[in-house]
Design an enzyme around this catalytic site. Structure first.
Site, PDB file in Angstrom:
ATOM      1  CB  THR A  17      12.589   2.953 -56.150  1.00  0.00           C
ATOM      2  OG1 THR A  17      12.505   4.185 -55.217  1.00  0.00           O
ATOM      3  CG2 THR A  17      13.206   3.962 -57.420  1.00  0.00           C
ATOM      4  CG  LEU A  44      16.609   1.058 -58.266  1.00  0.00           C
ATOM      5  CD1 LEU A  44      15.876   0.768 -59.612  1.00  0.00           C
ATOM      6  CD2 LEU A  44      16.742   2.713 -58.383  1.00  0.00           C
ATOM      7  CG  ASP A  45      13.166   3.366 -52.288  1.00  0.00           C
ATOM      8  OD1 ASP A  45      12.206   2.762 -52.887  1.00  0.00           O
ATOM      9  OD2 ASP A  45      13.620   4.472 -52.117  1.00  0.00           O
ATOM     10  NE  ARG A  46       8.867  -2.586 -49.442  1.00  0.00           N
ATOM     11  CZ  ARG A  46       7.392  -2.465 -49.656  1.00  0.00           C
ATOM     12  NH1 ARG A  46       6.679  -3.218 -50.403  1.00  0.00           N
ATOM     13  NH2 ARG A  46       6.773  -1.655 -48.981  1.00  0.00           N
TER      14      ARG A  46
END
Length: 235
Positions: free
Chosen positions: A105, A101-103
């Protein structure tokens, strides 16, 4: 496997450090009897400072990742491993995030040291749905659901259309999206393709496994029943 090596592989310290723990009497059985490095006992009876030994390789856990944390062991800033017991980062085999999950999210993130399980989860053959809730910068126009379900939407710099995805409108600027594949920053790029911008993104489900009551930053180990639900019927 000798106790010293087994405990070291679980991240409690180097073999030298674990040997010192034995000499200090910090490693006991379930009844509080001090164990020695050459004892032959089952791992499930071992206690370190009175606490049960972590599970052997095959550990899988669910983390409610807060926004602002990175799925990495080496990046600067706040890392998902900062939310876990420090020894989890030092396990052998390594405890890895299943995808990312990107930072910015938040939501459901799986971690495992089981390489075969990791590949099974991320494999397109498993066809595990992923459910996201998005907060948008602009009001929905009303045609996004049809566009996402068409199976013809192309993302910038790609030459293969997306699989059909389901969008449920939750409010003027809120939507739930069910994906059947996992491309790089897919939800954000999908909304960008229809002229909108995702301001906040949260993943609530993978396959049949839901985040449930876990608060941001909390985690729990998964059991066989959880994994069965993960790969089981999805609604």
């Amino acid at each position: 496997m000798k106790l010293v090596k087994h405990i070291a592989n679980l991240g409690y310290g180097s073999r030298k450090q674990v040997q010192m723990m034995f000499r200090e009497g910090r490693i006991t059985d379930a009844d509080g009897e001090v164990l020695y490095a050459d004892d032959k006992v089952e791992p499930q009876v071992i206690r370190i400072d009175g606490e049960p030994l972590d599970p052997p390789p095959g550990l899988t856990l669910m983390l409610h990742k807060p926004a602002g944390f990175t799925c990495s062991t080496k990046d600067v800033g706040r890392l998902i491993y900062d939310l876990l017991p420090p020894r989890f980062r030092d396990r052998s085999p390594v405890l890895s995030s299943v995808g990312r999950l990107d930072r910015d999210t938040s939501g459901l993130l799986l971690l495992t040291d089981d390489g075969a399980l990791l590949h099974r989860i991320v494999s397109p053959k498993s066809a595990l749905d992923k459910v996201y809730e998005a907060e948008l910068a602009q009001d929905l126009r009303g045609d996004e659901a049809a566009t996402f379900a068409s199976g013809t939407l192309m993302l910038e710099s790609e030459d293969k259309p997306l699989l059909p995805a389901e969008l449920e409108v939750l409010g003027p600027r809120r939507a739930r999206l069910v994906l059947h594949e996992g491309r790089y920053h897919q939800v954000r790029r999908m909304f960008a393709a229809v002229g909108n911008h995702v301001q906040a993104l949260h993943r609530s489900r993978i396959g049949g496994l839901e985040l449930g009551a876990l608060e941001p930053g909390q985690w729990r180990m998964l059991d066989a029943g959880d994994l069965e639900r993960l790969f089981g019927q999805r609604g």
